[in-house]
Design a protein around this motif. Structure first.
Motif, PDB file in Angstrom:
ATOM      1  N   ASN A 171       0.407  -1.411   0.014  1.00 15.86           N
ATOM      2  CA  ASN A 171      -0.276  -0.242   0.644  1.00 15.86           C
ATOM      3  C   ASN A 171       0.614   1.108   0.086  1.00 15.86           C
ATOM      4  N   ASN A 172       2.385   1.055  -0.283  1.00 14.80           N
ATOM      5  CA  ASN A 172       3.242   2.005  -0.467  1.00 14.80           C
ATOM      6  C   ASN A 172       3.603   2.880  -1.764  1.00 14.80           C
ATOM      7  N   GLN A 173       2.907   2.984  -2.628  1.00 16.09           N
ATOM      8  CA  GLN A 173       3.216   2.745  -4.062  1.00 16.09           C
ATOM      9  C   GLN A 173       1.877   3.442  -5.066  1.00 16.09           C
ATOM     10  N   ILE A 174       2.637   5.216  -5.258  1.00 14.06           N
ATOM     11  CA  ILE A 174       1.456   5.784  -5.880  1.00 14.06           C
ATOM     12  C   ILE A 174       1.910   5.338  -7.304  1.00 14.06           C
ATOM     13  N   ASN A 175       0.658   4.981  -8.537  1.00 10.14           N
ATOM     14  CA  ASN A 175       0.867   5.113  -9.581  1.00 10.14           C
ATOM     15  C   ASN A 175       0.551   6.403 -10.174  1.00 10.14           C
ATOM     16  N   ILE A 176       1.677   6.970 -11.225  1.00  6.94           N
ATOM     17  CA  ILE A 176       0.590   7.850 -12.231  1.00  6.94           C
ATOM     18  C   ILE A 176       0.540   7.742 -13.320  1.00  6.94           C
ATOM     19  N   HIS A 177       0.237   7.289 -14.325  1.00  3.36           N
ATOM     20  CA  HIS A 177      -0.002   7.518 -15.958  1.00  3.36           C
ATOM     21  C   HIS A 177      -0.168   8.578 -16.469  1.00  3.36           C
ATOM     22  N   LEU A 178       0.602   8.906 -17.170  1.00  2.00           N
ATOM     23  CA  LEU A 178       0.227  10.701 -17.891  1.00  2.00           C
ATOM     24  C   LEU A 178       0.074   9.410 -19.334  1.00  2.00           C
ATOM     25  N   THR A 179      -1.244  10.432 -20.264  1.00  2.00           N
ATOM     26  CA  THR A 179      -0.855   9.587 -21.357  1.00  2.00           C
ATOM     27  C   THR A 179      -1.109  11.850 -22.309  1.00  2.00           C
ATOM     28  N   LEU A 180       0.541  10.899 -23.212  1.00  2.00           N
ATOM     29  CA  LEU A 180       0.517  12.033 -23.474  1.00  2.00           C
ATOM     30  C   LEU A 180       0.395  12.376 -25.326  1.00  2.00           C
ATOM     31  N   THR A 181      -0.096  10.931 -26.253  1.00  2.00           N
ATOM     32  CA  THR A 181      -0.722  11.279 -26.835  1.00  2.00           C
ATOM     33  C   THR A 181      -1.427   9.596 -27.511  1.00  2.00           C
ATOM     34  N   GLY A 182      -2.876  10.219 -28.034  1.00  2.00           N
ATOM     35  CA  GLY A 182      -3.265   8.555 -27.988  1.00  2.00           C
ATOM     36  C   GLY A 182      -5.034   9.024 -26.550  1.00  2.00           C
ATOM     37  N   GLY A 183      -4.930   7.725 -26.404  1.00  2.00           N
ATOM     38  CA  GLY A 183      -5.849   6.796 -25.228  1.00  2.00           C
ATOM     39  C   GLY A 183      -7.088   6.796 -25.810  1.00  2.00           C
ATOM     40  N   GLU A 184      -7.669   7.352 -27.127  1.00  2.00           N
ATOM     41  CA  GLU A 184      -8.664   7.276 -27.431  1.00  2.00           C
ATOM     42  C   GLU A 184      -9.047   5.106 -27.596  1.00  2.00           C
ATOM     43  N   GLY A 185     -10.531   4.927 -27.245  1.00  2.00           N
ATOM     44  CA  GLY A 185     -10.840   3.735 -26.926  1.00  2.00           C
ATOM     45  C   GLY A 185      -9.621   2.775 -25.864  1.00  2.00           C
ATOM     46  N   VAL A 186      -8.589   3.662 -25.386  1.00  2.00           N
ATOM     47  CA  VAL A 186      -7.894   2.442 -23.702  1.00  2.00           C
ATOM     48  C   VAL A 186      -8.944   2.767 -22.636  1.00  2.00           C
ATOM     49  N   PHE A 187      -9.210   1.809 -22.398  1.00  2.00           N
ATOM     50  CA  PHE A 187      -9.556   2.556 -19.937  1.00  2.00           C
ATOM     51  C   PHE A 187      -8.098   1.528 -19.388  1.00  2.00           C
ATOM     52  N   LEU A 188      -8.495   2.775 -17.893  1.00  2.00           N
ATOM     53  CA  LEU A 188      -7.676   2.304 -17.591  1.00  2.00           C
ATOM     54  C   LEU A 188      -8.437   1.803 -15.902  1.00  2.00           C
ATOM     55  N   GLU A 189      -8.940   0.579 -15.412  1.00  2.00           N
ATOM     56  CA  GLU A 189      -9.506  -0.212 -14.897  1.00  2.00           C
ATOM     57  C   GLU A 189      -8.995  -0.035 -13.426  1.00  2.00           C
ATOM     58  N   VAL A 190      -9.184   0.579 -12.414  1.00  2.00           N
ATOM     59  CA  VAL A 190      -9.115   1.147 -10.692  1.00  2.00           C
ATOM     60  C   VAL A 190      -9.629   0.138  -9.610  1.00  2.00           C
ATOM     61  N   ALA A 191      -9.729  -1.047  -9.736  1.00  2.00           N
ATOM     62  CA  ALA A 191     -10.902  -1.654  -8.400  1.00  2.00           C
ATOM     63  C   ALA A 191     -12.072  -1.522  -8.618  1.00  2.00           C
ATOM     64  N   GLY A 192     -12.267  -1.605 -10.059  1.00  2.00           N
ATOM     65  CA  GLY A 192     -13.556  -1.605 -10.977  1.00  2.00           C
ATOM     66  C   GLY A 192     -14.060  -0.417 -11.381  1.00  2.00           C
ATOM     67  N   GLU A 193     -13.371   0.653 -11.345  1.00  2.00           N
ATOM     68  CA  GLU A 193     -13.583   2.151 -11.791  1.00  2.00           C
ATOM     69  C   GLU A 193     -13.233   2.037 -12.628  1.00  2.00           C
ATOM     70  N   LYS A 194     -14.297   2.164 -13.619  1.00  2.00           N
ATOM     71  CA  LYS A 194     -12.902   2.676 -15.366  1.00  2.00           C
ATOM     72  C   LYS A 194     -12.946   3.915 -15.904  1.00  2.00           C
ATOM     73  N   ARG A 195     -11.463   4.224 -16.957  1.00  2.00           N
ATOM     74  CA  ARG A 195     -12.024   5.157 -16.797  1.00  2.00           C
ATOM     75  C   ARG A 195     -10.414   5.316 -18.490  1.00  2.00           C
ATOM     76  N   GLU A 196     -10.991   6.729 -19.287  1.00  2.00           N
ATOM     77  CA  GLU A 196     -10.782   6.410 -20.107  1.00  2.00           C
ATOM     78  C   GLU A 196      -9.524   7.695 -20.341  1.00  2.00           C
ATOM     79  N   LEU A 197      -8.330   6.779 -20.737  1.00  2.00           N
ATOM     80  CA  LEU A 197      -6.601   7.461 -21.193  1.00  2.00           C
ATOM     81  C   LEU A 197      -7.224   8.442 -21.565  1.00  2.00           C
ATOM     82  N   ARG A 198      -6.628   9.681 -21.816  1.00  2.00           N
ATOM     83  CA  ARG A 198      -6.871  10.555 -22.359  1.00  2.00           C
ATOM     84  C   ARG A 198      -5.819  11.639 -22.637  1.00  2.00           C
ATOM     85  N   ALA A 199      -5.209  11.927 -24.032  1.00  2.00           N
ATOM     86  CA  ALA A 199      -3.605  12.438 -23.725  1.00  2.00           C
ATOM     87  C   ALA A 199      -4.271  14.312 -23.156  1.00  2.00           C
TER      88      ALA A 199
END
Length: 90
Positions: A1-29
């Motif tokens: 429980n000591n780590q945090i992931n930071i996921h920055l989409t630089l380009t693209g992301g359309e149609g790509v989803f990150l799901e964490v603990a059942g919560e889904k978010r679309e990646l956006r540039a």
């Protein structure tokens, strides 16, 4: 429980989803998503050979939780994520 992931989409992301603990978010540039690494997480690519599907470039950084204390590792010599802890200090 000591780590945090930071996921920055630089380009693209359309149609790509990150799901964490059942919560889904679309990646956006130009947008970042942060989450605690201990939660079950996955990336789902739903954009396959469609118009508008471009290459995705992401910067993923893992940092220690701001409330992390090295003493919480007790006498551990290493962790799965960090390897040797000999160089660490508070």
């Amino acid at each position: 429980n000591n780590q945090i992931n930071i996921h920055l989409t630089l380009t693209g992301g359309e149609g790509v989803f990150l799901e964490v603990a059942g919560e889904k978010r679309e990646l956006r540039a130009g947008r970042a998503l942060c989450f605690q690494d201990s939660f079950l997480h996955m990336v789902n690519h739903t954009c396959h050979n469609q118009v508008g599907c471009g290459e995705r470039l992401s910067l993923v950084v893992r940092v220690l939780h701001p409330e992390f204390e090295a003493s919480s590792l007790a006498a551990a010599k290493r962790t799965d994520a960090e390897g040797s802890l000999e160089a660490w200090s508070e």
